[in-house]
Design an enzyme around this catalytic site. Sequence first.
Site: not given
Ligand code: UDX
Length: 458
Positions: A23, A114
């Site tokens: 987020h 948010d």
């Molecule tokens: C959560 C929910 O799981 C997701 O379904 C919802 O839509 C948003 O909030 P998350 O599970 O962390 O997020 O997944 P994602 O939405 O893909 O966000 C992860 C963020 O971390 C991305 O911006 C990604 O670029 C970043 N990231 C992830 C990194 O920079 N490095 C990593 O190794 C893994």
Amino acid sequence: MEKEQRGASKTHVLLVPFPLQGHINPMIQLSKRLASKRLKITLVSTSSARISMEGREADSPVEVNFISDGYQEGKAETMDEALERIETETSLSLAKLIEDLKTTEYPAKFLIYDSIMPWMMNVALAQGLEGAPFFTQSCAATAIYAHVHQGTLKLPLPLEETQVMLPGMPELRSNDLPSLVYDPCSYPALHKLLLGQLLNLHKASFLLWNTFDGLEDEVVSWMARQWPIKPVGPTIPSIYLDKRLEDDIDYGLNLFKSNSDACLKWLDSKGIGSVVYVSFGSLATVGAEQMEEVAWGLKNSNINFLWVVRESEVKKLPTSFLEEITERGLVVSWSPQLQVLAHKSVGCFVTHCGWNSVLEALSLGVPMVAMPYWVDQPTNAKFVKDVWQVGVRVQVNEKGLVEKEEIARCIKEVMEGERRLEMKRNSERLKEMAREAVDKGGSSDKNIEEFVRKLIHN
Ligand code: UDX
């Protein structure tokens, strides 16, 4: 961009992300876009994000401020208690910040929060500000929550295989629905939070959305008939989409530390399109048995892999795995994901389908293996495979596991299979659409311009 910034108006906008990486990231990017459009921008982070300011560049166009969300390190609490605390504490601390700003040269005029913090709208209104939620999930997933909210999708759904037809969406089976819709009892606090996004919308001046024209148009149209939706995405640093625009500034808002140099150096040593990148985001906890299947699936695929295993998950790796992977694989605890996806060596992304990860892969033209876990991810996976046709989706066995053979099969299908060129072509088309949307005069750019114009002239 810096030039535009110099003519900044005194219109001061506060942006408050929910304290999770998925987020915070899109809210940072939205802040940067708005700062490039003549607004004074303050990103208001809450204390539980445990932000280190080390990486923050001194002359960045976005100011960062903090409010308390009552988080106390080491204090055990349930998810219900945590959410209650965040609501109460941030309501008070945000109101105080807005009060304090009233006596400065830049009193706050508008609040972007948010969407999963709908109480923020009431704080804004009570302080004489207008407000807009920023939706960090897909319009499709939120539209499904809207149907639950409005009673057009009745819960609980029957346990047997369900087919759901909703306006603007493909036919959805139970495993395509957000997990909390199909399984409302497992995480009641989270369920309340996600449905809560639909509260207060009638009070908002705009609904800003991290999506873009052409991606999920029919469902956006359905939502736009009820609410003033503005797609402003994808919120990817434009250096990755169009090198003419701003740099990817580090705001020091990473909740995880990555060893970027090691990842990029390793990728540099591999051939074009020869690496599969694997990450399940910042939250998903994969069971030990499943981790084992992923590990051997990657090894057995005989394809280079870069796998993000967060520190809290490393203990689940099979004991001999790290010794066995040789130079064909690299396991890291966090990666610079955008740089990884933009790297020429990466040919496929095995992803949990968090909305940011999906948007990032689409925007950088990387085909996916969808391996969704919960919340909005199954719906995102449905779109990846069937609507945009930019990847495949793993099959889960009767024990709820994705077996190693299935993981290797899916990776091979995306990297080497008959449909690989078609998936790559579709990915490239969406990448181009994403770039057009945020480019000057593109649909998302126009929506941001309209938003800014109204703010400055109101
Ligand atoms: C959560 C929910 O799981 C997701 O379904 C919802 O839509 C948003 O909030 P998350 O599970 O962390 O997020 O997944 P994602 O939405 O893909 O966000 C992860 C963020 O971390 C991305 O911006 C990604 O670029 C970043 N990231 C992830 C990194 O920079 N490095 C990593 O190794 C893994």
